[in-house]
Each structure stands twice: as C-alpha cells, then as structure tokens.
Motif scaffolding. Sequence first.
Motif, PDB file in Angstrom:
ATOM      1  N   LEU A  99       0.589  -1.078   0.294  1.00 27.20           N
ATOM      2  CA  LEU A  99      -0.218  -0.027  -0.014  1.00 27.20           C
ATOM      3  C   LEU A  99       1.320   1.205  -0.351  1.00 27.20           C
ATOM      4  O   LEU A  99       0.166   2.411   0.017  1.00 27.20           O
ATOM      5  CB  LEU A  99      -1.217   0.213   1.151  1.00 27.20           C
ATOM      6  CG  LEU A  99      -1.365  -0.995   1.568  1.00 27.20           C
ATOM      7  CD1 LEU A  99      -2.898  -1.278   2.701  1.00 27.20           C
ATOM      8  CD2 LEU A  99      -2.630  -1.186  -0.018  1.00 27.20           C
ATOM      9  N   ARG A 180     -10.007   0.427   5.664  1.00 28.76           N
ATOM     10  CA  ARG A 180     -11.489   1.066   4.271  1.00 28.76           C
ATOM     11  C   ARG A 180     -11.158   2.764   4.325  1.00 28.76           C
ATOM     12  O   ARG A 180     -12.199   3.121   4.334  1.00 28.76           O
ATOM     13  CB  ARG A 180     -12.854   1.012   4.598  1.00 28.76           C
ATOM     14  CG  ARG A 180     -12.572  -1.203   5.124  1.00 28.76           C
ATOM     15  CD  ARG A 180     -14.050  -1.185   5.315  1.00 28.76           C
ATOM     16  NE  ARG A 180     -15.690  -0.693   4.798  1.00 28.76           N
ATOM     17  CZ  ARG A 180     -16.644  -1.098   4.118  1.00 28.76           C
ATOM     18  NH1 ARG A 180     -17.068  -2.009   5.194  1.00 28.76           N
ATOM     19  NH2 ARG A 180     -17.092  -0.878   2.995  1.00 28.76           N
ATOM     20  N   LYS A 182      -9.820   4.180   2.148  1.00 23.05           N
ATOM     21  CA  LYS A 182      -9.639   5.033   0.879  1.00 23.05           C
ATOM     22  C   LYS A 182     -10.899   5.347   0.458  1.00 23.05           C
ATOM     23  O   LYS A 182     -11.071   5.760   0.175  1.00 23.05           O
ATOM     24  CB  LYS A 182      -9.200   3.230   0.153  1.00 23.05           C
ATOM     25  CG  LYS A 182      -9.467   3.473  -1.570  1.00 23.05           C
ATOM     26  CD  LYS A 182      -9.076   2.244  -2.413  1.00 23.05           C
ATOM     27  CE  LYS A 182      -9.387   2.703  -3.791  1.00 23.05           C
ATOM     28  NZ  LYS A 182      -8.647   0.875  -5.104  1.00 23.05           N
ATOM     29  N   GLU A 183     -11.461   3.785   1.198  1.00 25.03           N
ATOM     30  CA  GLU A 183     -12.821   4.349   1.101  1.00 25.03           C
ATOM     31  C   GLU A 183     -13.717   6.099   1.803  1.00 25.03           C
ATOM     32  O   GLU A 183     -14.601   6.740   0.749  1.00 25.03           O
ATOM     33  CB  GLU A 183     -14.598   4.003   1.601  1.00 25.03           C
ATOM     34  CG  GLU A 183     -13.899   2.689   0.190  1.00 25.03           C
ATOM     35  CD  GLU A 183     -14.793   1.502   1.242  1.00 25.03           C
ATOM     36  OE1 GLU A 183     -16.427   0.961   1.786  1.00 25.03           O
ATOM     37  OE2 GLU A 183     -15.049  -0.011   1.280  1.00 25.03           O
ATOM     38  N   ASN A 194      -3.817   4.480   1.708  1.00 26.05           N
ATOM     39  CA  ASN A 194      -5.122   4.449   1.161  1.00 26.05           C
ATOM     40  C   ASN A 194      -5.695   3.269   1.313  1.00 26.05           C
ATOM     41  O   ASN A 194      -4.990   1.420   0.794  1.00 26.05           O
ATOM     42  CB  ASN A 194      -5.525   3.816  -0.683  1.00 26.05           C
ATOM     43  CG  ASN A 194      -5.510   5.794  -0.943  1.00 26.05           C
ATOM     44  OD1 ASN A 194      -6.656   6.122  -0.249  1.00 26.05           O
ATOM     45  ND2 ASN A 194      -6.040   6.141  -2.076  1.00 26.05           N
ATOM     46  N   TRP A 195      -5.894   2.630   2.778  1.00 26.95           N
ATOM     47  CA  TRP A 195      -6.234   0.940   3.102  1.00 26.95           C
ATOM     48  C   TRP A 195      -7.731   0.882   2.434  1.00 26.95           C
ATOM     49  O   TRP A 195      -8.451   1.312   2.154  1.00 26.95           O
ATOM     50  CB  TRP A 195      -6.674   1.110   4.676  1.00 26.95           C
ATOM     51  CG  TRP A 195      -5.532   0.668   5.654  1.00 26.95           C
ATOM     52  CD1 TRP A 195      -4.312   1.787   6.381  1.00 26.95           C
ATOM     53  CD2 TRP A 195      -3.947   0.021   5.612  1.00 26.95           C
ATOM     54  NE1 TRP A 195      -3.285   1.720   6.352  1.00 26.95           N
ATOM     55  CE2 TRP A 195      -3.213   0.159   6.626  1.00 26.95           C
ATOM     56  CE3 TRP A 195      -4.520  -1.784   5.787  1.00 26.95           C
ATOM     57  CZ2 TRP A 195      -2.094  -0.591   7.212  1.00 26.95           C
ATOM     58  CZ3 TRP A 195      -3.606  -2.298   6.299  1.00 26.95           C
ATOM     59  CH2 TRP A 195      -2.717  -2.080   6.695  1.00 26.95           C
ATOM     60  N   GLY A 196      -7.273  -0.623   1.749  1.00 24.63           N
ATOM     61  CA  GLY A 196      -8.484  -0.885   1.693  1.00 24.63           C
ATOM     62  C   GLY A 196      -9.549  -1.726   2.488  1.00 24.63           C
ATOM     63  O   GLY A 196      -9.049  -1.284   3.604  1.00 24.63           O
TER      64      GLY A 196
END
Length: 336
Positions: A99, A180, A182-183, A194-196
Amino acid sequence: MATSVENRRFLHEPGLSATAAIRSYSPNHQRVARLEVTTRKKVVVDTYDRDTSEDEVEEFDYSDAIKKSNSELETSVFDTRDAGTADQWIQRNPSMVRLTGKHPFNSEPPLTKLMQHGFITPAALHYVRNHGSVPNATWENWTVEICGLVKRPARFTMSQLVTEFPSREFPATLVCAGNRRKEQNLTKQTIGFNWGAGGVSTSVWKGVPLVHILKRCGIYSRKKGAMKVCFEGAEDLPGGGGSKYGTSITVEVAMDPTRDIILAYMQNGEKLLPDHGFPVRMIIPGFIGGRMVKWVKRIIVTTSESESYYHYKDNRVLPSHIDAELANSEGNVFRW
C-alpha cells in the motif's frame, strides 16, 4: 483478597440484583471467569501489589483450526521489491497487496485470500502496518524493561517471560484504525494512505498477561501517581524527529485481568514473524491495532499518557469542521 468496587455501568440498570455474575467467552461456551459486582460503598484500592485469586482458565487446543487455515498457503519468499532496503532479509507472502510503495512495508491480504483461509488468518497473510524498517532481533538477546512507578524495576529476557510467568492463548481480531480508508478518502481526504478492506485479521495469540508482570514489579497505586501504562517499541522512526513508536492505556485497563492483555510471543502456534513484532508485542483486545506496540522494549508506568509522536499524531478522528492543519495549529486539543 476480594475487593468490592463500584461499577457505574451496572448499578442503575433496572432489574439487576445487587450481585451479578458476568461470564466471559470461551470456545465451548462454558464459564471461565466470574466477576462480582456489588452495590456496597466503593473501596479505594491503595496498591496493586497483592495476590488475587483467579478462576482457572480452561485450555483449548487451536491446533486443528490453525492447521486448516494454513492449508494451501503460498510459501513466503524474499521479494525482489525489498532488495536494497533494510527489510531485504525478511521473507514475505507474495500475494500481499503493498500500500505504500517499496518501503516501509504496509500491506493487506486480498479479500479473496482472507476469506479463503477462514476464521484464523495465517500469520503470513495477516495485515502489516510498519512505520519504518523491521528490527532484526534475536530471541536470546531481547529484553523487556519495566520501569517508572514500580517498586521493583526489572528487565526480563524472553526465556524469563516464557518460563517464569503463566501464559494465555486465545484468538483475537486486530483491526488497523485505517481499515477502508480508501473509501473514507473519497468522502473527505485524510493524511493517511489508502487502506482497502483487508486491514483486519484474526490470529491465535499466546503470551504473558500484562497484569502478572506489573504485579511482579510492584506497580504503585493511582493515589501514588500511577495513572498510565506506556508501551515503547525498539525502532527509531522519522516521525517527531526520530521518536520510538509508543502509546499508552490507563492503569485500570492494564490491571484488569478480564481483558486478557498480553505480551505475545507466539502467533498461530509459532514464534512471531518479524513483521508482526518478533520476538514480543502487545495484544490488547478491544483496542485498535495502533495500540498494540510491536517489538516491545520498555513498559513505563507514569502519571501521564505516552508522549510519543505517534500516540499524539496518528489515528486521530476529527470533528467535521476541523481539518488536520487546524488540529495541528491548536496543539493537542484535537488529538485522538
């Protein structure tokens, strides 16, 4: 010696008797702990340096669940992306999603992999949050220092932690505070990367209960200034001009045996991997992953919370009308 304490969460709930039994979870749903809550006058505890009786904790064999989770797991390798970095000596699972570029190593497993392996996440697929290079530690030379507001400061070797104290082993889910993100960044830009949705993992952790270590060292009472328990890692990091990664919890949380806070030295039946804190790290169930300091070198009992840059500046959730620039200009008013 039993001590009656006031517990405001339960005292005024309708229909609750003067004495209530609270049962903690066990894999086979049998009772493993019992806490008496009474409505008697609160007793101020002057010291934690006492022996307290504890119910026996039933051992559970997680080996089959771990073996199942590790099935069809790719072999970790020396990744060419680590070549030329301070981490080039570490083997890592090739499917991990990086990341933050080449270095430091911050990664999460693909969601398909996370789901494929089930409830227990293989250690090699457990998400990783590193702020810098991984300490190249050895089991034989590592020590953990206990200092500050304790009567008997000490420095324990890994051998002492394993042989001189009782251990706890249990599954615990760790979640990165940025999971999350990223959202979140699509709604309001943050200063984090940006973590998923893969910044969450469950492993079986084994280690020494923190409460036993603090009792061995004779932690002072709150009346004598012991308010916080601070944890400090080994690495020197760029944040704050080269500070250690550190954080803290309240002494009440640290001394609560029902919370299962441990200095963990095993993950899924094996010694910790370098990325997960080898040889020892904090596991603090119910707190964000950022509280669970890896490569623990010092535990300091203090009057105030950790002064680490990472404790004050990382993982802050601000009101909608406050941005990072304003929060920094206001000092610690809006810290997490």
